[in-house]
Write a protein that holds these residues in place. Structure first.
Motif, PDB file in Angstrom:
ATOM      1  N   LYS A  97       4.374  -1.892  -0.358  1.00  0.00           N
ATOM      2  CA  LYS A  97       3.192  -1.347  -1.037  1.00  0.00           C
ATOM      3  C   LYS A  97       2.993  -1.913  -2.437  1.00  0.00           C
ATOM      4  O   LYS A  97       1.888  -2.299  -2.806  1.00  0.00           O
ATOM      5  CB  LYS A  97       3.311   0.171  -1.098  1.00  0.00           C
ATOM      6  CG  LYS A  97       2.110   0.871  -1.659  1.00  0.00           C
ATOM      7  CD  LYS A  97       2.323   2.372  -1.761  1.00  0.00           C
ATOM      8  CE  LYS A  97       2.558   2.947  -0.395  1.00  0.00           C
ATOM      9  NZ  LYS A  97       2.656   4.406  -0.392  1.00  0.00           N
ATOM     10  N   PHE A 150      -3.540   3.863  -3.579  1.00  0.00           N
ATOM     11  CA  PHE A 150      -2.939   5.198  -3.495  1.00  0.00           C
ATOM     12  C   PHE A 150      -3.974   6.259  -3.120  1.00  0.00           C
ATOM     13  O   PHE A 150      -3.654   7.204  -2.405  1.00  0.00           O
ATOM     14  CB  PHE A 150      -2.211   5.548  -4.791  1.00  0.00           C
ATOM     15  CG  PHE A 150      -0.853   4.921  -4.861  1.00  0.00           C
ATOM     16  CD1 PHE A 150       0.223   5.506  -4.222  1.00  0.00           C
ATOM     17  CD2 PHE A 150      -0.664   3.713  -5.521  1.00  0.00           C
ATOM     18  CE1 PHE A 150       1.484   4.916  -4.258  1.00  0.00           C
ATOM     19  CE2 PHE A 150       0.585   3.115  -5.557  1.00  0.00           C
ATOM     20  CZ  PHE A 150       1.666   3.720  -4.928  1.00  0.00           C
ATOM     21  N   ALA A 151      -5.206   6.091  -3.580  1.00  0.00           N
ATOM     22  CA  ALA A 151      -6.262   7.041  -3.206  1.00  0.00           C
ATOM     23  C   ALA A 151      -6.573   6.938  -1.714  1.00  0.00           C
ATOM     24  O   ALA A 151      -6.737   7.960  -1.034  1.00  0.00           O
ATOM     25  CB  ALA A 151      -7.524   6.787  -4.025  1.00  0.00           C
ATOM     26  N   ASN A 153      -4.559   5.693   0.613  1.00  0.00           N
ATOM     27  CA  ASN A 153      -3.354   5.905   1.415  1.00  0.00           C
ATOM     28  C   ASN A 153      -3.324   7.304   2.036  1.00  0.00           C
ATOM     29  O   ASN A 153      -2.794   7.495   3.118  1.00  0.00           O
ATOM     30  CB  ASN A 153      -2.103   5.638   0.586  1.00  0.00           C
ATOM     31  CG  ASN A 153      -0.916   5.303   1.447  1.00  0.00           C
ATOM     32  OD1 ASN A 153      -1.042   4.599   2.447  1.00  0.00           O
ATOM     33  ND2 ASN A 153       0.240   5.793   1.061  1.00  0.00           N
ATOM     34  N   LYS A 154      -3.922   8.272   1.344  1.00  0.00           N
ATOM     35  CA  LYS A 154      -3.977   9.631   1.868  1.00  0.00           C
ATOM     36  C   LYS A 154      -4.879   9.721   3.099  1.00  0.00           C
ATOM     37  O   LYS A 154      -4.762  10.655   3.881  1.00  0.00           O
ATOM     38  CB  LYS A 154      -4.510  10.585   0.783  1.00  0.00           C
ATOM     39  CG  LYS A 154      -3.624  10.690  -0.422  1.00  0.00           C
ATOM     40  CD  LYS A 154      -4.284  11.535  -1.504  1.00  0.00           C
ATOM     41  CE  LYS A 154      -3.448  11.506  -2.754  1.00  0.00           C
ATOM     42  NZ  LYS A 154      -4.096  12.192  -3.881  1.00  0.00           N
ATOM     43  N   HIS A 155      -5.770   8.734   3.256  1.00  0.00           N
ATOM     44  CA  HIS A 155      -6.736   8.740   4.355  1.00  0.00           C
ATOM     45  C   HIS A 155      -6.637   7.467   5.190  1.00  0.00           C
ATOM     46  O   HIS A 155      -7.622   7.036   5.774  1.00  0.00           O
ATOM     47  CB  HIS A 155      -8.154   8.884   3.785  1.00  0.00           C
ATOM     48  CG  HIS A 155      -8.308  10.006   2.837  1.00  0.00           C
ATOM     49  ND1 HIS A 155      -8.361  11.324   3.258  1.00  0.00           N
ATOM     50  CD2 HIS A 155      -8.375  10.036   1.484  1.00  0.00           C
ATOM     51  CE1 HIS A 155      -8.474  12.111   2.188  1.00  0.00           C
ATOM     52  NE2 HIS A 155      -8.488  11.349   1.109  1.00  0.00           N
ATOM     53  N   LYS A 156      -5.457   6.874   5.249  1.00  0.00           N
ATOM     54  CA  LYS A 156      -5.302   5.575   5.909  1.00  0.00           C
ATOM     55  C   LYS A 156      -5.625   5.596   7.403  1.00  0.00           C
ATOM     56  O   LYS A 156      -5.922   4.569   7.980  1.00  0.00           O
ATOM     57  CB  LYS A 156      -3.916   4.998   5.660  1.00  0.00           C
ATOM     58  CG  LYS A 156      -2.775   5.775   6.231  1.00  0.00           C
ATOM     59  CD  LYS A 156      -1.473   5.106   5.848  1.00  0.00           C
ATOM     60  CE  LYS A 156      -0.319   6.013   6.197  1.00  0.00           C
ATOM     61  NZ  LYS A 156       0.936   5.499   5.678  1.00  0.00           N
ATOM     62  N   ARG A 157      -5.623   6.760   8.007  1.00  0.00           N
ATOM     63  CA  ARG A 157      -5.932   6.819   9.449  1.00  0.00           C
ATOM     64  C   ARG A 157      -7.374   6.401   9.751  1.00  0.00           C
ATOM     65  O   ARG A 157      -7.689   6.032  10.870  1.00  0.00           O
ATOM     66  CB  ARG A 157      -5.614   8.182  10.016  1.00  0.00           C
ATOM     67  CG  ARG A 157      -6.527   9.290   9.544  1.00  0.00           C
ATOM     68  CD  ARG A 157      -6.146  10.644  10.154  1.00  0.00           C
ATOM     69  NE  ARG A 157      -7.087  11.653   9.786  1.00  0.00           N
ATOM     70  CZ  ARG A 157      -7.169  12.242   8.605  1.00  0.00           C
ATOM     71  NH1 ARG A 157      -6.314  11.900   7.652  1.00  0.00           N
ATOM     72  NH2 ARG A 157      -8.083  13.138   8.353  1.00  0.00           N
TER      73      ARG A 157
END
Length: 160
Positions: A97, A150-151, A153-157
């Motif tokens: 990362k 990082f913002a 990454n919380k919604h990477k799906r």
């Protein structure tokens, strides 16, 4: 059995990323060109961390942005190749990362000063161009790009 290949989702993601890149270059036009570059759109070069569709999206977006920005052909070609190299490098380093912004920083810091010097005949100290372009890339890719990483990454799906 489902065939792997380029599908609608891949093309759509790439197109959206290309459009975002172009829009960011247009919005921040004053900062996007010249010997002191602060191309906010380059923060998007962290997107290959999430999806390989970002690679052609960033490359095509950079080509279009450079054409719309009035860049000379050598800038369109080599500036876009710098973004492509950075995007591919980010994708290859996606397991690490913190390394995501390094390839675009290096690619642009090395290639863009040559473009400025030889394609535009920019006056000034050649070595200083490496510093100014590199500084802009560190801020845009290393700081803004990592904040974006990082913002997202919380919604990477959403990229899957």
């Amino acid at each position: 059995m489902k065939k792997k290949g380029i599908g609608v989702k891949f093309i759509t993601q790439g197109a959206v990323i290309a459009a975002l890149y172009v829009v960011l270059v247009i919005i921040f036009d004053y900062w996007s060109f010249g010997p002191v570059q602060f191309r906010v759109a380059e923060a998007l070069t962290i997107l290959p961390y999430f999806t390989p569709a970002a690679i052609p999206g960033l490359f095509i977006g950079c080509i279009i942005a450079n054409l719309l920005g009035g860049a000379v052909i050598w800038d369109v070609i080599f500036g876009s190749i710098a973004t492509l190299i950075g995007a591919v490098g980010t994708y290859l380093l996606r397991k690490y990362k913190w390394c995501a912004p390094i390839p675009p920083i290096l690619a642009n810091t090395i290639i863009v000063p040559f473009v400025l010097k030889y394609a535009y005949g920019s006056d000034g100290v050649f070595a200083l161009m490496f510093v100014t372009v590199g500084f802009g890339e560190v801020i845009v890719c290393g700081v803004i790009g990592m904040i974006l990483l990082f913002a997202l990454n919380k919604h990477k799906r959403i990229f899957e």
